[in-house]
Design an enzyme around this catalytic site. Structure first.
Site, PDB file in Angstrom:
ATOM      1  N   SER A  98      -9.850  -0.509   7.352  1.00 17.50           N
ATOM      2  CA  SER A  98      -8.767  -0.684   6.220  1.00 17.50           C
ATOM      3  C   SER A  98      -8.369  -1.996   5.244  1.00 17.50           C
ATOM      4  CB  SER A  98      -8.577   0.598   5.680  1.00 17.50           C
ATOM      5  OG  SER A  98      -8.719   1.731   5.939  1.00 17.50           O
ATOM      6  N   SER A 154      -9.270   1.881   2.735  1.00 17.85           N
ATOM      7  CA  SER A 154      -8.661   2.963   2.812  1.00 17.85           C
ATOM      8  C   SER A 154      -8.064   1.485   1.734  1.00 17.85           C
ATOM      9  CB  SER A 154      -7.853   3.981   3.212  1.00 17.85           C
ATOM     10  OG  SER A 154      -7.143   2.904   3.888  1.00 17.85           O
ATOM     11  N   LYS A 174       1.344  -1.356   0.277  1.00 21.69           N
ATOM     12  CA  LYS A 174       0.231   0.013   0.261  1.00 21.69           C
ATOM     13  C   LYS A 174       0.801   1.754   0.202  1.00 21.69           C
ATOM     14  CE  LYS A 174      -3.807   1.669   2.504  1.00 21.69           C
ATOM     15  NZ  LYS A 174      -4.464   1.723   4.349  1.00 21.69           N
TER      16      LYS A 174
HETATM   17  N1  GLN Z   1     -12.885   3.844   7.222  1.00 27.10           N
HETATM   18  C1  GLN Z   1     -12.268   3.803   8.194  1.00 27.10           C
HETATM   19  C2  GLN Z   1     -11.766   5.620   8.282  1.00 27.10           C
HETATM   20  O1  GLN Z   1     -12.200   6.437   6.734  1.00 27.10           O
HETATM   21  C3  GLN Z   1     -11.272   3.295   9.100  1.00 27.10           C
HETATM   22  C4  GLN Z   1      -9.704   3.756   7.716  1.00 27.10           C
HETATM   23  C5  GLN Z   1      -8.832   2.866   7.900  1.00 27.10           C
HETATM   24  O2  GLN Z   1      -8.578   2.071   8.507  1.00 27.10           O
HETATM   25  N2  GLN Z   1      -7.592   3.503   7.771  1.00 27.10           N
HETATM   26  O3  GLN Z   1     -11.223   6.783   8.756  1.00 27.10           O
END
Ligand code: GLN
Length: 487
Positions: A178, A154, A79
């Protein structure tokens, strides 16, 4: 034999060790697949063909000399918020568009030492803020199962890349779901380790008390292989835990007899969950029962407050962590200004996308004098209550089963203009981060429209071996993880 890019890591490792294929062949097959398909998926921000082929040649030499590990010569994706010294690390943000870190993240060092091949850097929501990968400043990633739908986020680029055979395995990061949520939406296995299990050194910080790096892979054995490689104490991360790391692959051997699976009533409230998701998760729990597990209803009474607590704590930490992007030390700067304050303002206005700006504003507000007690302190107290809920539940059960996301992957564009609806898609995943416990997603079904559904398994701190074993036994009794997207 299946096409090379379709192999799992363990299958490929066996063929590499036997000298039946070379890492250069395998890496070339993956790069050709990326050339052919990624234009339609958008999983990668950077494809590192030349360095990948050079690493493959080195891996072949190591294998020939008998110095191979389980990951030697295996093409992996990382990532794009995990620092790589030879490749840009953009966090899918304009503000870091041209940033090439001067060092490798701890997990990248470990992958390189293991002889893995880094094929590229995967797309994501900007600074990992989002649940759909639509917040990338550069491109959207499409779900390989239906390209009109999001891959989740994400770590959507990592999940889509694994699902579409654009790499054999990948690393993502999970601050509130994410890794697990895109894994569920793309029908791959994704694991968020216990907080402190994997070093965060070189992971660009979003919310430091919640962030963890973890693997995404085609099955739980591959997840175990990747976790073996990246786990362990690192003195450069002050929250890294000095604790022995078990062999997660060797742990995949126990049947489910005697296992108690906790079913939290709060996570099976039919009002908020898609009926097909609920049905698939219930069937998966039934499968675990036929394998010998016993189910027990448990309660997580503070679970309904997780979204509210998380969306105060994560933006607060983000507002502090992202203060460093001021146009002076890193990446993008608006050069038109001579006045310092105006330079900061314009740089950050142009460099950050709307979701990141929203989080910075929310977090700055929640931490400001006069509001700190009402918001940040309150949210931290709720976090403690959520932790205690899990402690109580795990006194009576070994793992907790639940959905990963309330719906299958939604359509591209469906929630981008409605942040609160987007935040609600994290309702089942956030608590594990608030409590610091490990949790994974394993494929457990498909909707009638053919979209994947994931089962979430969470456990007490440092119970990754148990979670992976349960997921592995579940895979032995099912074939959801073997299905391939229609590409
Ligand atoms: N969807 C969550 C957020 O927007 C988690 C994102 C993540 O785990 N990086 O913060």
């Amino acid at each position: 034999m299946r096409q090379l890019h379709g192999l799992t890591i363990s299958e490929a490792a066996r063929l590499l060790a036997a000298g039946e294929i070379s890492s250069q062949q395998l890496t070339r097959a993956v790069l050709e697949r990326i050339d052919a398909i990624d234009g339609r998926i958008g999983a990668y921000i950077t494809v590192a063909a030349d360095t990948a082929l050079a690493q493959a040649a080195t891996a072949d030499a190591a294998l020939a000399a008998g110095r191979g590990t389980a990951l030697t010569g295996i093409p992996l994706a990382v990532k794009d918020l995990i620092c790589t010294r030879d490749l840009p690390t953009t966090c899918a943000s304009k503000i870091l568009q041209d940033f090439v870190p001067p060092y490798d993240a701890a997990v990248v060092e470990k992958l390189r030492q293991a002889g893995a091949v880094l094929v590229g850097k995967a797309n994501m929501d900007e600074f990992a803020m989002g649940s759909s990968t639509e917040n990338s400043a550069f491109q959207i990633t499409r779900n390989p199962w239906n390209r009109n739908h999001v891959p989740g986020g994400s770590s959507g680029g990592s999940a889509a890349a694994v699902s579409a055979d654009l790499c054999l395995g990948a690393l993502g990061s999970d601050t509130g779901g994410s890794i697990r949520q895109p894994a569920a939406h793309c029908s791959v296995v994704g694991l968020k380790p216990t907080y402190g299990r994997v070093s965060r050194f070189g992971l660009v910080a979003f919310a430091s008390s919640l962030d963890q790096i973890g693997p995404l892979a085609k099955d739980s054995r591959d997840c175990a292989l990747l976790l073996n490689a990246i786990s362990g104490y690192d003195k450069r991360d002050s929250t890294s835990v000095p604790r022995d790391v078990p062999d997660f692959v060797a742990g995949l051997k126990n049947d489910l007899k005697g296992l108690t699976v906790g079913i939290p009533a709060e996570y099976f409230d039919t009002r908020g969950i898609d009926a097909e998701v609920l049905a698939a998760v219930r069937r998966a729990i039934g499968t675990m029962e036929t394998l010998g597990a016993r189910c027990l209803e448990v309660s997580l009474p503070h679970a309904p407050y997780a979204v509210a607590a998380y969306y105060v704590i994560a933006p607060s930490e983000a507002s502090s962590n992202l203060a460093r992007y001021d146009g002076v030390k890193y990446g993008f700067r608006d050069h038109r200004q001579t006045d310092l304050m105006e330079m900061y303002r314009r740089t950050r206005t142009a460099g950050f996308g709307p979701e990141v700006q929203r989080r910075i504003i929310l977090g700055t507000y929640a931490l400001s004098a006069g509001y700190y007690d009402a918001y940040y302190r309150k949210a931290s107290q709720v976090r403690t209550l959520i932790m205690r809920d899990f402690e109580k539940a795990f006194a009576n059960c070994d793992v907790i089963a639940s959905p990963v996301a309330p719906t299958p992957a939604f359509e591209i564009g469906a929630k981008v203009d409605d942040p609160l609806r987007m935040y609600l898609s994290d309702v089942f995943t956030l608590s594990a981060n608030l409590a610091g416990i490990p949790a994974l997603s394993v494929p457990c079904g498909f909707s009638s429209a053919g979209l994947p559904i994931g089962l979430q398994l969470s456990g007490p701190h440092f119970s990754e071996a148990r979670l992976l074993n349960v997921a592995w036994q579940f895979e032995q009794a099912t074939d959801f993880h073997l299905k391939k997207p229609p590409l």
